[in-house]
Motif scaffolding. Structure first.
Motif, PDB file in Angstrom:
ATOM      1  N   THR A 156      72.283  64.105  59.295  1.00 18.32           N
ATOM      2  CA  THR A 156      72.002  64.651  60.626  1.00 18.32           C
ATOM      3  C   THR A 156      73.040  64.182  61.630  1.00 18.32           C
ATOM      4  O   THR A 156      73.603  63.098  61.512  1.00 18.32           O
ATOM      5  CB  THR A 156      70.605  64.253  61.153  1.00 18.32           C
ATOM      6  OG1 THR A 156      70.525  62.847  61.212  1.00 18.32           O
ATOM      7  CG2 THR A 156      69.502  64.813  60.285  1.00 18.32           C
ATOM      8  N   GLU A 157      73.218  65.054  62.605  1.00 15.82           N
ATOM      9  CA  GLU A 157      74.138  64.747  63.687  1.00 15.82           C
ATOM     10  C   GLU A 157      73.761  63.420  64.335  1.00 15.82           C
ATOM     11  O   GLU A 157      74.623  62.580  64.603  1.00 15.82           O
ATOM     12  CB  GLU A 157      74.057  65.883  64.715  1.00 15.82           C
ATOM     13  CG  GLU A 157      74.981  65.723  65.874  1.00 15.82           C
ATOM     14  CD  GLU A 157      74.679  66.732  66.990  1.00 15.82           C
ATOM     15  OE1 GLU A 157      73.594  67.323  67.004  1.00 15.82           O
ATOM     16  OE2 GLU A 157      75.545  66.897  67.841  1.00 15.82           O
ATOM     17  N   SER A 158      72.449  63.204  64.517  1.00 14.70           N
ATOM     18  CA  SER A 158      72.032  61.982  65.225  1.00 14.70           C
ATOM     19  C   SER A 158      72.376  60.728  64.429  1.00 14.70           C
ATOM     20  O   SER A 158      72.616  59.668  64.999  1.00 14.70           O
ATOM     21  CB  SER A 158      70.541  62.033  65.548  1.00 14.70           C
ATOM     22  OG  SER A 158      69.796  62.264  64.393  1.00 14.70           O
ATOM     23  N   ALA A 159      72.404  60.845  63.084  1.00 17.19           N
ATOM     24  CA  ALA A 159      72.747  59.676  62.266  1.00 17.19           C
ATOM     25  C   ALA A 159      74.210  59.284  62.442  1.00 17.19           C
ATOM     26  O   ALA A 159      74.583  58.131  62.205  1.00 17.19           O
ATOM     27  CB  ALA A 159      72.467  59.959  60.789  1.00 17.19           C
ATOM     28  N   LEU A 160      75.030  60.247  62.845  1.00 23.15           N
ATOM     29  CA  LEU A 160      76.464  59.965  62.930  1.00 23.15           C
ATOM     30  C   LEU A 160      76.965  59.776  64.360  1.00 23.15           C
ATOM     31  O   LEU A 160      78.122  59.446  64.578  1.00 23.15           O
ATOM     32  CB  LEU A 160      77.272  61.080  62.248  1.00 23.15           C
ATOM     33  CG  LEU A 160      77.113  61.181  60.739  1.00 23.15           C
ATOM     34  CD1 LEU A 160      78.097  62.175  60.170  1.00 23.15           C
ATOM     35  CD2 LEU A 160      77.281  59.826  60.066  1.00 23.15           C
ATOM     36  N   ASP A 185      71.171  69.753  61.551  1.00 17.99           N
ATOM     37  CA  ASP A 185      70.511  69.840  62.865  1.00 17.99           C
ATOM     38  C   ASP A 185      71.536  69.759  63.995  1.00 17.99           C
ATOM     39  O   ASP A 185      71.273  69.159  65.043  1.00 17.99           O
ATOM     40  CB  ASP A 185      69.454  68.734  63.028  1.00 17.99           C
ATOM     41  CG  ASP A 185      68.359  68.834  61.970  1.00 17.99           C
ATOM     42  OD1 ASP A 185      68.231  69.906  61.361  1.00 17.99           O
ATOM     43  OD2 ASP A 185      67.658  67.842  61.750  1.00 17.99           O
ATOM     44  N   PHE A 186      72.671  70.369  63.774  1.00 18.84           N
ATOM     45  CA  PHE A 186      73.752  70.277  64.764  1.00 18.84           C
ATOM     46  C   PHE A 186      73.360  70.971  66.068  1.00 18.84           C
ATOM     47  O   PHE A 186      72.813  72.070  66.056  1.00 18.84           O
ATOM     48  CB  PHE A 186      75.043  70.895  64.225  1.00 18.84           C
ATOM     49  CG  PHE A 186      76.186  70.740  65.181  1.00 18.84           C
ATOM     50  CD1 PHE A 186      76.859  69.543  65.280  1.00 18.84           C
ATOM     51  CD2 PHE A 186      76.554  71.788  66.020  1.00 18.84           C
ATOM     52  CE1 PHE A 186      77.895  69.377  66.194  1.00 18.84           C
ATOM     53  CE2 PHE A 186      77.589  71.634  66.929  1.00 18.84           C
ATOM     54  CZ  PHE A 186      78.258  70.417  67.017  1.00 18.84           C
ATOM     55  N   SER A 191      76.435  65.076  70.612  1.00 18.32           N
ATOM     56  CA  SER A 191      77.693  64.549  70.127  1.00 18.32           C
ATOM     57  C   SER A 191      78.840  65.152  70.909  1.00 18.32           C
ATOM     58  O   SER A 191      78.817  66.310  71.321  1.00 18.32           O
ATOM     59  CB  SER A 191      77.868  64.809  68.635  1.00 18.32           C
ATOM     60  OG  SER A 191      77.595  66.131  68.342  1.00 18.32           O
ATOM     61  N   ASN A 192      79.784  64.351  71.114  1.00 21.02           N
ATOM     62  CA  ASN A 192      81.017  64.732  71.740  1.00 21.02           C
ATOM     63  C   ASN A 192      81.742  65.658  70.760  1.00 21.02           C
ATOM     64  O   ASN A 192      82.011  65.283  69.629  1.00 21.02           O
ATOM     65  CB  ASN A 192      81.782  63.427  71.981  1.00 21.02           C
ATOM     66  CG  ASN A 192      83.139  63.658  72.543  1.00 21.02           C
ATOM     67  OD1 ASN A 192      83.590  64.793  72.661  1.00 21.02           O
ATOM     68  ND2 ASN A 192      83.784  62.570  72.900  1.00 21.02           N
ATOM     69  N   LEU A 206      73.784  74.608  62.091  1.00 21.07           N
ATOM     70  CA  LEU A 206      73.234  74.824  63.434  1.00 21.07           C
ATOM     71  C   LEU A 206      71.728  74.666  63.412  1.00 21.07           C
ATOM     72  O   LEU A 206      71.051  75.262  62.571  1.00 21.07           O
ATOM     73  CB  LEU A 206      73.539  76.256  63.871  1.00 21.07           C
ATOM     74  CG  LEU A 206      74.745  76.520  64.738  1.00 21.07           C
ATOM     75  CD1 LEU A 206      74.646  77.932  65.298  1.00 21.07           C
ATOM     76  CD2 LEU A 206      74.819  75.514  65.879  1.00 21.07           C
ATOM     77  N   ASP A 207      71.223  73.907  64.337  1.00 21.18           N
ATOM     78  CA  ASP A 207      69.792  73.652  64.378  1.00 21.18           C
ATOM     79  C   ASP A 207      68.973  74.921  64.591  1.00 21.18           C
ATOM     80  O   ASP A 207      69.436  75.886  65.200  1.00 21.18           O
ATOM     81  CB  ASP A 207      69.468  72.655  65.485  1.00 21.18           C
ATOM     82  CG  ASP A 207      68.024  72.211  65.410  1.00 21.18           C
ATOM     83  OD1 ASP A 207      67.681  71.558  64.410  1.00 21.18           O
ATOM     84  OD2 ASP A 207      67.246  72.551  66.319  1.00 21.18           O
ATOM     85  N   ARG A 208      67.739  74.868  64.101  1.00 24.70           N
ATOM     86  CA  ARG A 208      66.819  76.000  64.195  1.00 24.70           C
ATOM     87  C   ARG A 208      66.587  76.466  65.631  1.00 24.70           C
ATOM     88  O   ARG A 208      66.271  77.623  65.868  1.00 24.70           O
ATOM     89  CB  ARG A 208      65.494  75.588  63.547  1.00 24.70           C
ATOM     90  CG  ARG A 208      64.536  76.706  63.365  1.00 24.70           C
ATOM     91  CD  ARG A 208      63.502  76.340  62.325  1.00 24.70           C
ATOM     92  NE  ARG A 208      62.484  75.455  62.860  1.00 24.70           N
ATOM     93  CZ  ARG A 208      62.024  74.397  62.215  1.00 24.70           C
ATOM     94  NH1 ARG A 208      62.472  74.102  61.037  1.00 24.70           N
ATOM     95  NH2 ARG A 208      61.087  73.657  62.748  1.00 24.70           N
TER      96      ARG A 208
END
Ligand code: C2E
Ligand code: MG
Ligand code: MG
Ligand code: MG
Length: 287
Positions: A156-160, A185-186, A191-192, A206-208
């Motif tokens: 996931t984006e949040s993990a990175l 879940d981008f 994120s920058n 791309l997130d739902r």
């Protein structure tokens, strides 16, 4: 509904929260043996090429067949597995099962003109920090004889977000071997976008929530612009774009026009047993 517990302290009396806590406690205690008892199983959801509608692979989604509670979705137990550390052996099990399944599909497809079916597997942030990740993945690919480029690991984006080099190192190694890394879940994190260049990812999922905003007709023009922008940025960085949560043909068409590459959602198929994926891919290959 707070009752006074003397002085200025209040205790919340919330029977539902109590029930949830009890269930959570019960699940946490049952979790370690569930793997040994073979209570987990995997469903597969097809990934479909938006251009021609062909099935290109599947995402592996784990479920727990709990002896008392029936089938539990990952949202119910993955956080607990992360908390207790079971996520490492569970994640390894999911990876091995899924890669084996991918090999089986490939064998079944030997005779038809189907493109190779790829397999997407979700990784928890805890697995990223576990030192065995790269070696376990290499071992599994070697044992099964599946090529690294048939595997995509979803993080996931949040993990990175804000990930330092230590966290990215195993992902880089895997990417160098040919394993695809997808940013799951981008668009939900913050994120920058410039940061994307630093990450060893090759696919944005791309997130739902974006797909949902394509539900209305005409879709919100701002959302359209955002998706269009993300797609063009992704493509200019040589990243593929997958969309999740496609529930209608109108969404699929809109997202195809916007340039997304691959889609996943109930419109095509719900997650299901591996035979179902095989059938879908086969129908697809033979017309
Ligand atoms: P995810 O990776 O973003 O997976 C997509 C989720 O969207 C899945 O939920 C899928 O069933 C659901 N979905 C697919 N198409 C549609 C649609 O058209 N409409 C709607 N409303 N939903 C759709 P699921 O299976 O409940 O999984 C939830 C999350 O649990 C996954 O989100 C993933 O983050 C995590 N997860 C699943 N399997 C694993 C695993 O093996 N390991 C780890 N670490 N996490 C997992
Ligand atoms: Mg995923
Ligand atoms: Mg996702
Ligand atoms: Mg999601």
């Amino acid at each position: 509904r707070a009752k006074s517990a003397g002085g200025n302290r209040f205790e919340l009396a919330d029977p539902e929260a109590d029930a949830r806590a009890i269930t959570r406690h019960g699940l946490t205690t049952a979790l370690p043996t569930a793997l040994e008892r073979g209570e987990f199983f995997i469903e597969y959801q097809p990934l479909v090429h938006l251009g021609d509608g062909s099935v290109r692979g599947a995402e592996a989604l784990v479920r727990w067949l709990h002896p008392q509670h029936g089938v539990l979705g990952p949202d119910r137990f993955i956080p607990l597995a992360e908390h207790t550390g079971l996520i490492v052996p569970l994640g390894r099990w999911v990876l091995e099962q899924s890669v084996r399944q991918a090999r089986e599909w490939r064998e079944l497809h030997g005779g038809v003109e189907a493109g190779p079916l790829r397999i997407n597997v979700n990784l928890s942030p805890c697995q990223l920090t576990h030192p065995g990740l790269v070696q376990d993945t290499v071992d599994i690919l070697e044992r099964t004889g599946v090529a690294p480029d048939a595997l995509c690991l979803e993080v996931t984006e949040s993990a990175l977000i804000g990930a330092d080099d230590d966290l990215l190192k195993p992902l880089r190694r895997l990417a160098e071997m040919g394993v695809d890394i997808a940013l799951d879940d981008f668009g939900t994190g913050y994120s920058n976008l410039a940061n994307l260049r630093r990450l060893p990812v090759s696919i944005l999922k791309l997130d739902r929530s974006f797909t949902q905003s394509m539900q209305q007709f005409p879709a919100d023009p701002v959302d359209l612009k955002i998706v269009e922008g993300i797609v063009s940025l992704a493509h200019s960085l040589d990243l593929g774009v997958t969309v999740e949560g496609v529930e209608t043909g109108a969404q699929a068409e809109q997202l195809r026009i916007l340039g997304c590459d691959t889609a996943q959602g109930w419109y095509y198929a719900r997650p299901g047993p591996p035979e179902r994926l095989h059938e879908l891919a086969l129908v697809d290959a033979t017309g």
